[in-house]
Motif scaffolding. Sequence first.
Motif, PDB file in Angstrom:
ATOM      1  N   LEU A  27       0.808  -1.214   0.000  1.00  0.00           N
ATOM      2  CA  LEU A  27       0.000   0.000   0.000  1.00  0.00           C
ATOM      3  C   LEU A  27       0.845   1.269   0.000  1.00  0.00           C
ATOM      4  CD1 LEU A  27      -2.800  -1.120   2.460  1.00  0.00           C
ATOM      5  CD2 LEU A  27      -3.048  -0.660   0.011  1.00  0.00           C
ATOM      6  N   PRO A  31      -2.827   3.170  -3.551  1.00  0.00           N
ATOM      7  CA  PRO A  31      -4.026   2.382  -3.260  1.00  0.00           C
ATOM      8  C   PRO A  31      -4.060   1.083  -4.069  1.00  0.00           C
ATOM      9  CG  PRO A  31      -4.591   4.683  -3.601  1.00  0.00           C
ATOM     10  CD  PRO A  31      -3.154   4.531  -3.990  1.00  0.00           C
ATOM     11  N   LEU A  37      -4.332  -7.215  -3.096  1.00  0.00           N
ATOM     12  CA  LEU A  37      -3.601  -7.411  -1.834  1.00  0.00           C
ATOM     13  C   LEU A  37      -3.619  -8.872  -1.409  1.00  0.00           C
ATOM     14  CD1 LEU A  37      -4.625  -4.433   0.476  1.00  0.00           C
ATOM     15  CD2 LEU A  37      -2.343  -4.963  -0.359  1.00  0.00           C
ATOM     16  N   ILE A  61      -4.899   2.161   7.659  1.00  0.00           N
ATOM     17  CA  ILE A  61      -5.426   2.174   6.300  1.00  0.00           C
ATOM     18  C   ILE A  61      -6.867   2.687   6.307  1.00  0.00           C
ATOM     19  CG2 ILE A  61      -3.973   0.227   5.545  1.00  0.00           C
ATOM     20  CD1 ILE A  61      -6.621  -1.473   5.540  1.00  0.00           C
ATOM     21  N   THR A  63     -10.433   2.201   3.716  1.00  0.00           N
ATOM     22  CA  THR A  63     -10.977   1.432   2.606  1.00  0.00           C
ATOM     23  C   THR A  63     -12.161   2.183   2.017  1.00  0.00           C
ATOM     24  OG1 THR A  63     -12.458   0.135   4.009  1.00  0.00           O
ATOM     25  CG2 THR A  63     -10.268  -0.793   3.597  1.00  0.00           C
ATOM     26  N   THR A  71     -11.146  -0.830  -2.341  1.00  0.00           N
ATOM     27  CA  THR A  71      -9.762  -0.377  -2.470  1.00  0.00           C
ATOM     28  C   THR A  71      -9.255   0.085  -1.117  1.00  0.00           C
ATOM     29  OG1 THR A  71     -10.200   0.309  -4.741  1.00  0.00           O
ATOM     30  CG2 THR A  71      -8.242   1.215  -3.703  1.00  0.00           C
ATOM     31  N   CYS A  72      -8.003  -0.226  -0.844  1.00  0.00           N
ATOM     32  CA  CYS A  72      -7.365   0.168   0.416  1.00  0.00           C
ATOM     33  C   CYS A  72      -6.281   1.195   0.134  1.00  0.00           C
ATOM     34  CB  CYS A  72      -6.728  -1.040   1.094  1.00  0.00           C
ATOM     35  SG  CYS A  72      -7.885  -2.362   1.441  1.00  0.00           S
ATOM     36  N   ALA A  73      -6.108   2.108   1.074  1.00  0.00           N
ATOM     37  CA  ALA A  73      -5.050   3.116   0.980  1.00  0.00           C
ATOM     38  C   ALA A  73      -4.409   3.273   2.350  1.00  0.00           C
ATOM     39  CB  ALA A  73      -5.623   4.441   0.505  1.00  0.00           C
ATOM     40  N   ILE A  74      -3.113   3.514   2.346  1.00  0.00           N
ATOM     41  CA  ILE A  74      -2.377   3.684   3.597  1.00  0.00           C
ATOM     42  C   ILE A  74      -2.608   5.097   4.137  1.00  0.00           C
ATOM     43  CG2 ILE A  74      -0.203   4.526   2.606  1.00  0.00           C
ATOM     44  CD1 ILE A  74       1.190   2.468   4.516  1.00  0.00           C
TER      45      ILE A  74
END
Length: 113
Positions: A27, A31, A37, A61, A63, A71-74
Amino acid sequence: MAKHDPALSLLFHALADPTRRSMLTALAEGPVSVTDLAEPTGLRLPTVMRHLSVLEEAGLITTAKDGRVRTCAIVPEAFEPARTWLKQQEALWGARLDRLDAFVMQTMKGREK
């Protein structure tokens, strides 16, 4: 008795697992979908979702769902409490080691006389 920060405990718990750390590494590039992942882990989707929920609970994170794709993002600033705590520990132990070094050097000089 030491004070315990529950948020810091959640953060270190989330970072304790190698699968979650590898997800965070992925990440860091940007994203990524949950499916992407999950692929390198070899884990089933429900297990991956549990890992992601731990990361999200720790605030590491976020989502978002767009249609059928999650979608995931840090969240980079979420690491700051761990950085701060580690810097404090480094200063504390550095000072202790400096005092120990001074004590040993003084003891050695006393034995030379």
